[in-house]
Design a protein around this motif. Structure first.
Motif, PDB file in Angstrom:
ATOM      1  N   LEU A  35     135.524   5.882 -23.692  1.00  0.00           N
ATOM      2  CA  LEU A  35     134.318   6.707 -23.635  1.00  0.00           C
ATOM      3  C   LEU A  35     133.333   6.303 -24.720  1.00  0.00           C
ATOM      4  CD1 LEU A  35     132.648   9.117 -22.645  1.00  0.00           C
ATOM      5  CD2 LEU A  35     133.992  10.552 -24.198  1.00  0.00           C
ATOM      6  N   ILE A  36     133.812   6.135 -25.926  1.00  0.00           N
ATOM      7  CA  ILE A  36     132.947   5.741 -27.042  1.00  0.00           C
ATOM      8  C   ILE A  36     132.316   4.388 -26.767  1.00  0.00           C
ATOM      9  CG2 ILE A  36     132.972   5.048 -29.484  1.00  0.00           C
ATOM     10  CD1 ILE A  36     135.111   7.285 -29.878  1.00  0.00           C
ATOM     11  N   GLU A  37     133.090   3.439 -26.261  1.00  0.00           N
ATOM     12  CA  GLU A  37     132.570   2.111 -25.954  1.00  0.00           C
ATOM     13  C   GLU A  37     131.524   2.178 -24.845  1.00  0.00           C
ATOM     14  OE1 GLU A  37     131.699  -1.826 -25.976  1.00  0.00           O
ATOM     15  OE2 GLU A  37     132.764  -0.677 -27.487  1.00  0.00           O
ATOM     16  N   ALA A  38     131.774   2.999 -23.830  1.00  0.00           N
ATOM     17  CA  ALA A  38     130.813   3.134 -22.730  1.00  0.00           C
ATOM     18  C   ALA A  38     129.498   3.727 -23.232  1.00  0.00           C
ATOM     19  CB  ALA A  38     131.404   4.012 -21.620  1.00  0.00           C
ATOM     20  N   ILE A  39     129.574   4.715 -24.106  1.00  0.00           N
ATOM     21  CA  ILE A  39     128.360   5.323 -24.663  1.00  0.00           C
ATOM     22  C   ILE A  39     127.590   4.306 -25.496  1.00  0.00           C
ATOM     23  CG2 ILE A  39     127.517   7.039 -26.327  1.00  0.00           C
ATOM     24  CD1 ILE A  39     129.833   8.849 -25.354  1.00  0.00           C
ATOM     25  N   ARG A  40     128.303   3.564 -26.319  1.00  0.00           N
ATOM     26  CA  ARG A  40     127.658   2.562 -27.174  1.00  0.00           C
ATOM     27  C   ARG A  40     126.992   1.489 -26.322  1.00  0.00           C
ATOM     28  NH1 ARG A  40     128.163  -2.232 -28.609  1.00  0.00           N
ATOM     29  NH2 ARG A  40     130.170  -2.558 -27.619  1.00  0.00           N
ATOM     30  N   ALA A  41     127.703   0.990 -25.322  1.00  0.00           N
ATOM     31  CA  ALA A  41     127.161  -0.069 -24.469  1.00  0.00           C
ATOM     32  C   ALA A  41     125.935   0.429 -23.704  1.00  0.00           C
ATOM     33  CB  ALA A  41     128.237  -0.562 -23.497  1.00  0.00           C
ATOM     34  N   LYS A  42     126.003   1.644 -23.178  1.00  0.00           N
ATOM     35  CA  LYS A  42     124.881   2.215 -22.426  1.00  0.00           C
ATOM     36  C   LYS A  42     123.664   2.375 -23.346  1.00  0.00           C
ATOM     37  CE  LYS A  42     122.997   4.252 -18.868  1.00  0.00           C
ATOM     38  NZ  LYS A  42     122.529   3.509 -17.731  1.00  0.00           N
ATOM     39  N   ALA A  43     123.876   2.854 -24.560  1.00  0.00           N
ATOM     40  CA  ALA A  43     122.761   3.028 -25.498  1.00  0.00           C
ATOM     41  C   ALA A  43     122.112   1.687 -25.827  1.00  0.00           C
ATOM     42  CB  ALA A  43     123.255   3.705 -26.779  1.00  0.00           C
ATOM     43  N   GLN A  44     122.913   0.653 -26.024  1.00  0.00           N
ATOM     44  CA  GLN A  44     122.354  -0.660 -26.335  1.00  0.00           C
ATOM     45  C   GLN A  44     121.569  -1.223 -25.160  1.00  0.00           C
ATOM     46  OE1 GLN A  44     125.771  -2.893 -27.694  1.00  0.00           O
ATOM     47  NE2 GLN A  44     125.206  -2.577 -29.826  1.00  0.00           N
ATOM     48  N   THR A 110     127.941   3.231 -33.570  1.00  0.00           N
ATOM     49  CA  THR A 110     129.314   2.748 -33.674  1.00  0.00           C
ATOM     50  C   THR A 110     130.038   3.441 -34.825  1.00  0.00           C
ATOM     51  OG1 THR A 110     128.706   0.606 -32.741  1.00  0.00           O
ATOM     52  CG2 THR A 110     130.725   0.686 -34.042  1.00  0.00           C
ATOM     53  N   GLU A 111     129.388   3.561 -35.962  1.00  0.00           N
ATOM     54  CA  GLU A 111     130.003   4.226 -37.114  1.00  0.00           C
ATOM     55  C   GLU A 111     130.271   5.697 -36.820  1.00  0.00           C
ATOM     56  OE1 GLU A 111     131.851   4.583 -40.662  1.00  0.00           O
ATOM     57  OE2 GLU A 111     131.150   2.726 -39.761  1.00  0.00           O
ATOM     58  N   ALA A 112     129.332   6.355 -36.127  1.00  0.00           N
ATOM     59  CA  ALA A 112     129.533   7.761 -35.773  1.00  0.00           C
ATOM     60  C   ALA A 112     130.710   7.902 -34.817  1.00  0.00           C
ATOM     61  CB  ALA A 112     128.267   8.335 -35.139  1.00  0.00           C
ATOM     62  N   TRP A 117     136.215   9.559 -33.974  1.00  0.00           N
ATOM     63  CA  TRP A 117     137.590   9.245 -33.592  1.00  0.00           C
ATOM     64  C   TRP A 117     138.553   9.592 -34.723  1.00  0.00           C
ATOM     65  CZ3 TRP A 117     140.572   8.859 -29.751  1.00  0.00           C
ATOM     66  CH2 TRP A 117     141.839   8.302 -29.889  1.00  0.00           C
ATOM     67  N   ASP A 118     138.212   9.232 -35.947  1.00  0.00           N
ATOM     68  CA  ASP A 118     139.061   9.543 -37.093  1.00  0.00           C
ATOM     69  C   ASP A 118     139.252  11.051 -37.234  1.00  0.00           C
ATOM     70  OD1 ASP A 118     139.440   6.882 -37.676  1.00  0.00           O
ATOM     71  OD2 ASP A 118     137.925   6.824 -39.270  1.00  0.00           O
ATOM     72  N   ILE A 119     138.192  11.802 -37.034  1.00  0.00           N
ATOM     73  CA  ILE A 119     138.295  13.254 -37.120  1.00  0.00           C
ATOM     74  C   ILE A 119     139.174  13.783 -35.999  1.00  0.00           C
ATOM     75  CG2 ILE A 119     137.000  15.416 -36.871  1.00  0.00           C
ATOM     76  CD1 ILE A 119     134.676  13.952 -38.338  1.00  0.00           C
ATOM     77  N   LEU A 120     138.970  13.275 -34.791  1.00  0.00           N
ATOM     78  CA  LEU A 120     139.761  13.710 -33.642  1.00  0.00           C
ATOM     79  C   LEU A 120     141.239  13.422 -33.860  1.00  0.00           C
ATOM     80  CD1 LEU A 120     139.824  14.799 -30.723  1.00  0.00           C
ATOM     81  CD2 LEU A 120     139.584  12.434 -29.964  1.00  0.00           C
TER      82      LEU A 120
END
Length: 131
Positions: A35-44, A110-112, A117-120
């Motif tokens: 999910l995180i990767e998909a969001i990052r890729a879509k934003a870019q 990406t950092e966010a 993820w670390d918090i989760l």
């Protein structure tokens, strides 16, 4: 269909005394990373497309303006050429600034995502190895 996308189908428990199996936690981890990767890729992709459209529209407007001014012959052609060169230099400078801002945004996203993820997962930043 009345599915609520904000409500998880199965509760995720990440406490030390969790009843979740390692396979279940791995599945949660993998899906969250996807999910995180998909969001990052879509934003870019969206930022790049917006930047390309903006740049092309700007350069097209400059070209049309130049053609119109040259056709009316109200100004000295040498001064027009000098002005156009100045506008092109400014356009390239602005484009570089926009491109850098998009890159910075992607880095922050990406950092966010990593922090989320670390918090989760309940990782302590002080014990997480640095890459």
């Amino acid at each position: 269909m009345t599915s609520d996308f904000n409500t998880p189908q199965t509760p995720v428990v990440l406490d030390d005394d969790s009843s979740a199996t390692p396979a279940e936690l791995a599945e949660v981890k993998n899906e969250t990373q996807a999910l995180i990767e998909a969001i990052r890729a879509k934003a870019q992709v969206e930022a790049q497309q917006a930047g390309e459209f903006t740049r092309e529209a700007y350069l097209s407007a400059v070209r049309r303006t130049r053609e119109t001014v040259e056709q009316t012959k109200l100004f000295d052609p040498d001064k027009i050429e000098e002005s156009i060169n100045t506008i092109h230099k400014e356009a390239e400078k602005n484009w570089q600034t926009i491109a850098q801002e998009v890159q910075d945004f992607g880095d922050r996203l990406t950092e966010a995502a990593k922090t989320a993820w670390d918090i989760l997962m309940g990782h302590d930043k002080d014990t997480t190895p640095k890459n």
